[in-house]
Design an enzyme around this catalytic site. Structure first.
Site, PDB file in Angstrom:
ATOM      1  N   GLY A 242       0.655  -5.010   0.924  1.00  0.00           N
ATOM      2  CA  GLY A 242      -0.546  -5.039   0.082  1.00  0.00           C
ATOM      3  C   GLY A 242      -0.281  -5.657  -1.281  1.00  0.00           C
TER       4      GLY A 242
ATOM      5  N   ALA B 263       0.866  -1.181   0.000  1.00  0.00           N
ATOM      6  CA  ALA B 263       0.000   0.000   0.000  1.00  0.00           C
ATOM      7  C   ALA B 263       0.900   1.227   0.000  1.00  0.00           C
ATOM      8  CB  ALA B 263      -0.898  -0.027   1.232  1.00  0.00           C
TER       9      ALA B 263
ATOM     10  N   GLU C 159       4.753  -5.135   7.029  1.00  0.00           N
ATOM     11  CA  GLU C 159       4.019  -4.095   7.753  1.00  0.00           C
ATOM     12  C   GLU C 159       4.558  -3.886   9.166  1.00  0.00           C
ATOM     13  OE1 GLU C 159       2.667  -6.475   5.917  1.00  0.00           O
ATOM     14  OE2 GLU C 159       0.984  -5.695   4.747  1.00  0.00           O
TER      15      GLU C 159
ATOM     16  N   GLU D 135      -0.606  -9.256  -0.728  1.00  0.00           N
ATOM     17  CA  GLU D 135      -2.031  -9.501  -0.480  1.00  0.00           C
ATOM     18  C   GLU D 135      -2.846  -9.405  -1.776  1.00  0.00           C
ATOM     19  OE1 GLU D 135      -1.802  -6.463   2.558  1.00  0.00           O
ATOM     20  OE2 GLU D 135      -2.470  -7.892   4.065  1.00  0.00           O
TER      21      GLU D 135
HETATM   22  C1  HXC Z   1       5.070   4.348  -1.278  1.00  0.00           C
HETATM   23  C2  HXC Z   1       6.996   3.411  -2.061  1.00  0.00           C
HETATM   24  C3  HXC Z   1       6.623   2.157  -1.522  1.00  0.00           C
HETATM   25  C4  HXC Z   1       5.377   2.073  -0.829  1.00  0.00           C
HETATM   26  C5  HXC Z   1       8.545   1.955  -2.476  1.00  0.00           C
HETATM   27  N1  HXC Z   1       8.178   3.228  -2.646  1.00  0.00           N
HETATM   28  N2  HXC Z   1       7.635   1.273  -1.795  1.00  0.00           N
HETATM   29  N3  HXC Z   1       6.214   4.493  -1.944  1.00  0.00           N
HETATM   30  N4  HXC Z   1       4.660   3.202  -0.738  1.00  0.00           N
HETATM   31  N5  HXC Z   1       4.926   0.933  -0.317  1.00  0.00           N
HETATM   32  C6  HXC Z   1       8.910   4.291  -3.337  1.00  0.00           C
HETATM   33  C7  HXC Z   1      10.111   4.747  -2.532  1.00  0.00           C
HETATM   34  O1  HXC Z   1       9.735   5.669  -1.560  1.00  0.00           O
HETATM   35  C8  HXC Z   1      10.948   5.383  -3.629  1.00  0.00           C
HETATM   36  O2  HXC Z   1      10.434   6.644  -3.939  1.00  0.00           O
HETATM   37  C9  HXC Z   1      10.686   4.467  -4.831  1.00  0.00           C
HETATM   38  O3  HXC Z   1       9.458   3.806  -4.554  1.00  0.00           O
HETATM   39  C10 HXC Z   1      11.769   3.429  -5.014  1.00  0.00           C
HETATM   40  O4  HXC Z   1      11.929   2.727  -3.796  1.00  0.00           O
HETATM   41  P1  HXC Z   1      13.352   2.496  -3.103  1.00  0.00           P
HETATM   42  O5  HXC Z   1      13.081   2.212  -1.671  1.00  0.00           O
HETATM   43  O6  HXC Z   1      14.296   3.612  -3.431  1.00  0.00           O
HETATM   44  O7  HXC Z   1      13.834   1.184  -3.876  1.00  0.00           O
HETATM   45  P2  HXC Z   1      14.805   0.050  -3.344  1.00  0.00           P
HETATM   46  O8  HXC Z   1      15.954   0.652  -2.582  1.00  0.00           O
HETATM   47  O9  HXC Z   1      15.108  -0.799  -4.523  1.00  0.00           O
HETATM   48  O10 HXC Z   1      13.949  -0.784  -2.267  1.00  0.00           O
HETATM   49  C11 HXC Z   1      12.818  -1.514  -2.711  1.00  0.00           C
HETATM   50  C12 HXC Z   1      11.940  -1.924  -1.479  1.00  0.00           C
HETATM   51  C13 HXC Z   1      11.626  -0.675  -0.642  1.00  0.00           C
HETATM   52  C14 HXC Z   1      12.704  -2.955  -0.634  1.00  0.00           C
HETATM   53  C15 HXC Z   1      10.687  -2.594  -2.036  1.00  0.00           C
HETATM   54  O11 HXC Z   1      11.084   0.357  -1.507  1.00  0.00           O
HETATM   55  C16 HXC Z   1      10.632  -0.923   0.447  1.00  0.00           C
HETATM   56  O12 HXC Z   1      10.949  -1.472   1.494  1.00  0.00           O
HETATM   57  N6  HXC Z   1       9.383  -0.444   0.253  1.00  0.00           N
HETATM   58  C17 HXC Z   1       8.336  -0.538   1.250  1.00  0.00           C
HETATM   59  C18 HXC Z   1       7.824  -1.940   1.373  1.00  0.00           C
HETATM   60  C19 HXC Z   1       6.752  -2.030   2.453  1.00  0.00           C
HETATM   61  O13 HXC Z   1       6.995  -1.730   3.648  1.00  0.00           O
HETATM   62  N7  HXC Z   1       5.550  -2.413   2.066  1.00  0.00           N
HETATM   63  C20 HXC Z   1       4.392  -2.521   2.974  1.00  0.00           C
HETATM   64  C21 HXC Z   1       3.608  -1.239   2.943  1.00  0.00           C
HETATM   65  S1  HXC Z   1       2.295  -1.274   4.115  1.00  0.00           S
HETATM   66  P3  HXC Z   1      11.349   7.982  -3.855  1.00  0.00           P
HETATM   67  O14 HXC Z   1      10.389   9.088  -4.117  1.00  0.00           O
HETATM   68  O15 HXC Z   1      11.958   7.977  -2.497  1.00  0.00           O
HETATM   69  O16 HXC Z   1      12.357   7.782  -4.946  1.00  0.00           O
HETATM   70  C22 HXC Z   1       1.100  -2.175   3.390  1.00  0.00           C
HETATM   71  C23 HXC Z   1      -0.128  -2.309   4.214  1.00  0.00           C
HETATM   72  C24 HXC Z   1      -1.212  -3.057   3.480  1.00  0.00           C
HETATM   73  O17 HXC Z   1       1.222  -2.652   2.313  1.00  0.00           O
HETATM   74  C25 HXC Z   1      -2.523  -3.003   4.201  1.00  0.00           C
HETATM   75  C26 HXC Z   1      -3.245  -1.725   4.023  1.00  0.00           C
HETATM   76  C27 HXC Z   1      -4.603  -1.720   4.572  1.00  0.00           C
END
Ligand code: HXC
Length: 257
Positions: free
Chosen positions: A108, A65, A131, A111
């Site tokens: 997400g 998400a 998460e 999911e």
């Molecule tokens: C918003 C995101 C994002 C996310 C990545 N980006 N994941 N933006 N939401 N979930 C953005 C980063 O901020 C960055 O933007 C760009 O995408 C590239 O990501 P990087 O981190 O620079 O890439 P990398 O170093 O290759 O790392 C990849 C990654 C990392 C390991 C996937 O991005 C990461 O850990 N992302 C978050 C994963 C996560 O925690 N997902 C769960 C979310 S909570 P900028 O602008 O900085 O360049 C969820 C809840 C679901 O899903 C339930 C809801 C009800």
């Protein structure tokens, strides 16, 4: 159809939906989930479409998400908008939806893939529920679907530690149905979808409905449900055609009737 966060196309009887927010690794914004729902509405209503493939990019199916959208949410807004419910549209699709996953399928994103009917994974795929590292827990089915698919122990470890699973482990655990070389993922997913789309649509839809029932009800009731749908199949032209084609040693031409 013109969308900002997804791309759609049709190939014969198959629809291909690509998540398309490359700068955010296909993070599932509210807009993306809304557009995905609209595309599914459209393809579900289109009699020419028999199967849908949902994919992302080479680097990410979806990295979760959209954290930037969620960061300042308060409880009442989260509760009232309940944006996570939009993902329910995927599992509710009555036509088959195949997830073709390359790269990250996190939070997400994992999911969303699990909301599809089965997952074809590139050898680059990485699945996880991170998460917990953000101070939250899964909210789009991660604690429920993942547990049913891979069992309590692994689901618990993934949700409590946030560790990622490579494609090979995901296949062993039963999360994905097949692993493919990344370069072949889309072609193979489309081929699989074409195969399904060439079968009788009512038979495909009823088989899907019946398998999904298996997760919700006890065996005896599930078997009765299956039997009712099975018997109903004898009211279709496709059953007559499929069995006639077998006996006449020719390929069946299903009409969806
Ligand atoms: C918003 C995101 C994002 C996310 C990545 N980006 N994941 N933006 N939401 N979930 C953005 C980063 O901020 C960055 O933007 C760009 O995408 C590239 O990501 P990087 O981190 O620079 O890439 P990398 O170093 O290759 O790392 C990849 C990654 C990392 C390991 C996937 O991005 C990461 O850990 N992302 C978050 C994963 C996560 O925690 N997902 C769960 C979310 S909570 P900028 O602008 O900085 O360049 C969820 C809840 C679901 O899903 C339930 C809801 C009800």
């Amino acid at each position: 159809m013109a969308f900002e966060t997804i791309l759609t196309e049709t190939r014969g009887h198959v629809a291909l939906i690509r998540l398309n927010r490359p700068k955010a690794l296909n993070a599932l914004s509210d807009q993306l989930l809304t557009e995905l729902g609209t595309a599914l509405d459209h393809f579900e209503a289109d009699d020419a479409i028999g199967c849908i493939v949902l994919t992302g990019s080479e680097k990410a199916f979806a990295a979760g998400a959209d954290i930037k959208e969620m960061a300042s949410l308060d409880f009442l807004t989260a509760y009232k908008n309940d944006f996570a419910h939009k993902i329910d549209r995927v599992a509710a699709c009555r036509k088959p939806v195949i997830a073709a996953v390359a790269g990250y399928a996190l939070g997400g994103g994992c999911e969303l893939a699990m909301s599809c009917d089965f997952i074809l994974a590139a050898d680059t795929a990485k699945f996880g529920q991170p998460e917990i590292t953000l101070g939250i827990m899964p909210g789009m089915g991660g604690t429920q679907r993942l547990t049913r698919l891979i069992g309590r122990s692994k689901a618990m470890e993934m949700c409590l530690t946030g560790r990622m699973m490579e494609a090979a482990e995901a296949e062993r655990a039963g999360l994905v149905s097949r692993i493919l070389p990344a370069d072949d993922l889309i072609d193979e997913a489309l081929k699989t979808a074409e195969k399904i789309a060439d079968f009788s649509l009512p038979a495909v839809m009823m088989a899907k409905e019946s398998i999904n029932r298996a997760e919700e009800i006890a065996l005896a009731e599930g078997l009765r449900f299956e039997r009712r749908l099975f018997n109903a199949m004898f009211g279709t032209e496709d059953q007559k055609e499929g069995m006639a084609a077998f006996m006449e040693k020719r390929g069946a031409q299903f009409s969806g009737r």
